[in-house]
Scaffold this active site. Structure first.
Site, PDB file in Angstrom:
ATOM      1  N   TYR A 171       0.855  -1.125   0.138  1.00 22.32           N
ATOM      2  CA  TYR A 171      -0.068  -0.223  -0.034  1.00 22.32           C
ATOM      3  C   TYR A 171       0.832   1.094   0.071  1.00 22.32           C
ATOM      4  CZ  TYR A 171      -3.385   3.336   1.369  1.00 22.32           C
ATOM      5  OH  TYR A 171      -4.108   4.762   1.508  1.00 22.32           O
ATOM      6  N   LYS A 175       1.129   4.121  -2.914  1.00 20.93           N
ATOM      7  CA  LYS A 175       0.929   5.552  -2.774  1.00 20.93           C
ATOM      8  C   LYS A 175       2.159   6.542  -3.032  1.00 20.93           C
ATOM      9  CE  LYS A 175      -3.448   5.051  -1.777  1.00 20.93           C
ATOM     10  NZ  LYS A 175      -4.428   5.558  -2.832  1.00 20.93           N
TER      11      LYS A 175
HETATM   12  N1  NAP Z   1      -9.505   6.385   4.573  1.00 22.71           N
HETATM   13  C1  NAP Z   1      -8.166   6.623   4.984  1.00 22.71           C
HETATM   14  O1  NAP Z   1      -7.640   6.761   6.020  1.00 22.71           O
HETATM   15  C2  NAP Z   1      -7.352   7.009   3.838  1.00 22.71           C
HETATM   16  C3  NAP Z   1      -5.987   7.573   4.150  1.00 22.71           C
HETATM   17  C4  NAP Z   1      -5.214   8.161   2.995  1.00 22.71           C
HETATM   18  C5  NAP Z   1      -5.594   7.926   1.902  1.00 22.71           C
HETATM   19  N2  NAP Z   1      -6.767   7.245   1.656  1.00 22.71           N
HETATM   20  C6  NAP Z   1      -6.946   7.090  -0.032  1.00 22.71           C
HETATM   21  O2  NAP Z   1      -8.394   7.573  -0.235  1.00 22.71           O
HETATM   22  C7  NAP Z   1      -8.952   6.684  -1.231  1.00 22.71           C
HETATM   23  C8  NAP Z   1     -10.588   6.471  -0.879  1.00 22.71           C
HETATM   24  O3  NAP Z   1     -10.640   6.021   0.124  1.00 22.71           O
HETATM   25  P1  NAP Z   1     -11.629   5.866   1.624  1.00 22.71           P
HETATM   26  O4  NAP Z   1     -11.113   6.063   2.468  1.00 22.71           O
HETATM   27  O5  NAP Z   1     -12.685   6.590   1.035  1.00 22.71           O
HETATM   28  O6  NAP Z   1     -12.169   4.242   1.294  1.00 22.71           O
HETATM   29  P2  NAP Z   1     -13.508   3.571   0.814  1.00 22.71           P
HETATM   30  O7  NAP Z   1     -14.549   4.307   1.816  1.00 22.71           O
HETATM   31  O8  NAP Z   1     -13.063   2.205   1.341  1.00 22.71           O
HETATM   32  O9  NAP Z   1     -13.757   3.941  -0.451  1.00 22.71           O
HETATM   33  C9  NAP Z   1     -12.604   3.375  -1.397  1.00 22.71           C
HETATM   34  C10 NAP Z   1     -13.379   3.523  -2.770  1.00 22.71           C
HETATM   35  O10 NAP Z   1     -12.579   2.866  -3.850  1.00 22.71           O
HETATM   36  C11 NAP Z   1     -13.496   2.300  -4.554  1.00 22.71           C
HETATM   37  N3  NAP Z   1     -12.694   1.007  -5.518  1.00 22.71           N
HETATM   38  C12 NAP Z   1     -11.870   0.175  -4.612  1.00 22.71           C
HETATM   39  N4  NAP Z   1     -11.511  -0.870  -5.398  1.00 22.71           N
HETATM   40  C13 NAP Z   1     -12.323  -0.470  -6.561  1.00 22.71           C
HETATM   41  C14 NAP Z   1     -11.966  -1.317  -7.820  1.00 22.71           C
HETATM   42  N5  NAP Z   1     -11.425  -2.391  -8.145  1.00 22.71           N
HETATM   43  N6  NAP Z   1     -12.644  -0.427  -8.996  1.00 22.71           N
HETATM   44  C15 NAP Z   1     -13.305   0.497  -8.676  1.00 22.71           C
HETATM   45  N7  NAP Z   1     -13.619   1.119  -7.435  1.00 22.71           N
HETATM   46  C16 NAP Z   1     -12.799   0.711  -6.517  1.00 22.71           C
HETATM   47  C17 NAP Z   1     -14.686   1.910  -3.873  1.00 22.71           C
HETATM   48  O11 NAP Z   1     -15.709   1.587  -4.371  1.00 22.71           O
HETATM   49  P3  NAP Z   1     -16.305  -0.049  -4.848  1.00 22.71           P
HETATM   50  O12 NAP Z   1     -15.877  -0.996  -3.622  1.00 22.71           O
HETATM   51  O13 NAP Z   1     -17.897   0.461  -4.745  1.00 22.71           O
HETATM   52  O14 NAP Z   1     -15.627  -0.519  -5.905  1.00 22.71           O
HETATM   53  C18 NAP Z   1     -14.870   3.035  -2.895  1.00 22.71           C
HETATM   54  O15 NAP Z   1     -15.798   3.815  -3.591  1.00 22.71           O
HETATM   55  C19 NAP Z   1      -8.427   5.471  -1.508  1.00 22.71           C
HETATM   56  O16 NAP Z   1      -7.500   5.810  -2.410  1.00 22.71           O
HETATM   57  C20 NAP Z   1      -7.436   5.369  -0.341  1.00 22.71           C
HETATM   58  O17 NAP Z   1      -6.063   4.815  -0.347  1.00 22.71           O
HETATM   59  C21 NAP Z   1      -7.559   6.812   2.579  1.00 22.71           C
END
Ligand code: NAP
Length: 278
Positions: A171, A175
């Site tokens: 991961y 990133k």
């Molecule tokens: N939450 C944190 O602490 C955090 C911190 C830093 C960065 N981020 C980044 O923020 C971004 C969004 O994450 P989030 O925190 O909002 O988590 P989340 O609620 O789990 O959302 C992840 C999103 O990515 C989509 N996704 C995952 N695999 C996919 C695939 N194979 N095809 C299409 N869509 C896919 C999911 O949609 P479906 O499952 O419906 O496909 C969902 O809409 C990610 O890139 C994550 O790495 C998150």
């Protein structure tokens, strides 16, 4: 102050939950039409209903507003191609059809010792977080080059600013790729005459479904997706290349650059280990 929209459409991947869904809410409130992309169609349809029913749209763009949803698996090149085709179709059919903002937010993580995480899951992660994002960044850039304006935001993570992430190795590496790619493109754009903006959002913990997917618990308190996206949109307006929402993570990533990797890696590994659910 109310922000003017740049162009008509916003493309958001990962729009079915968390940070992506919140980008949809806040950009809808700015008057954009939305193309929402993820695998879970029912989630995006619920969000669409919520937005059409919301009173947030206080702009002058309320006539003929539009929200499209596309179910696409971005770990699969066919899903990535389907999204690019959809945007091209949109540009042929709709006038005006410019893409003002493109948010590459889809992504996920997996935690545990490198040798124990299923390779297939990691390869899927690399396909979504790196390959899909890479192809979509270029597609978005080509569209915006034709328009000579637009904003691209790649959702990376503070993980991408550290020298590595023991117990979440893949991961962190994905990133770091996003941060490096975005920084380099931003520099190329600054050296030219382009009006196009690109940036990388690098949050620490945000309270979304990320943890459940990665099977971790945060070692630090998370911020809300609302705060994260408010910060991101402000940073985009100010054309900041690297956007780190909280003071804690700003300080941590700043000091991690001053200290040797050999000192930082055990600390990051310690934090990651605390997150792993037994
Ligand atoms: N939450 C944190 O602490 C955090 C911190 C830093 C960065 N981020 C980044 O923020 C971004 C969004 O994450 P989030 O925190 O909002 O988590 P989340 O609620 O789990 O959302 C992840 C999103 O990515 C989509 N996704 C995952 N695999 C996919 C695939 N194979 N095809 C299409 N869509 C896919 C999911 O949609 P479906 O499952 O419906 O496909 C969902 O809409 C990610 O890139 C994550 O790495 C998150």
């Amino acid at each position: 102050m109310k922000k003017e929209r740049i162009g008509r459409w916003v493309v958001i991947t990962g729009a079915s939950s968390g940070i992506g869904a919140e980008f949809a809410r806040q950009l809808w409130a700015r008057g954009y039409d939305l193309l929402l992309v993820a695998r879970r169609m029912e989630r995006m349809e619920t969000l669409k209903k919520e937005l059409f029913g919301s009173e947030k749209d206080s702009t002058n763009h309320s006539k003929e507003r539009n929200i499209l949803t596309l179910s696409a698996d971005l770990s699969d090149i066919h899903g990535v191609d389907a999204l690019i085709r959809k945007v091209e179709e949109l540009q042929e059919e709709e006038k005006p059809s410019d893409v003002g903002v493109w948010i590459n937010c889809a992504g996920f993580g997996a935690a545990g010792p490198f040798s124990e995480i299923e390779t297939e899951r990691e390869v899927d992660m690399i396909r979504v977080n790196v390959t899909g994002l890479h192809i979509l960044t270029k597609a978005a850039l080509h569209i915006m080059e034709r328009q000579n304006y637009g904003q691209i935001l790649n959702v990376a993570s503070s993980a991408g600013l550290f020298p590595g992430g023991p117990y979440m190795a893949t991961y962190y590496a994905t990133k770091a790729y996003v941060v490096s790619l975005t920084r380099a493109i931003a520099q190329e754009l600054k050296e030219g005459t382009s009006n196009i903006y690109i940036g990388a959002l690098c949050p620490g913990p945000v309270n979304t479904e990320f943890n459940d997917v990665a099977n971790v618990k945060f070692a630090l308190t998370g911020i809300t997706p609302q705060n994260c996206v408010q910060y991101a949109l402000k940073g985009m307006d100010r054309r900041k290349t690297i956007l780190v929402p909280t003071i804690t993570l700003k300080a941590a990533t700043f000091f991690s650059k001053l200290l040797p990797a050999g000192f930082i890696l055990p600390l990051v590994g310690h934090q990651q280990k605390k997150k792993i659910t037994e």
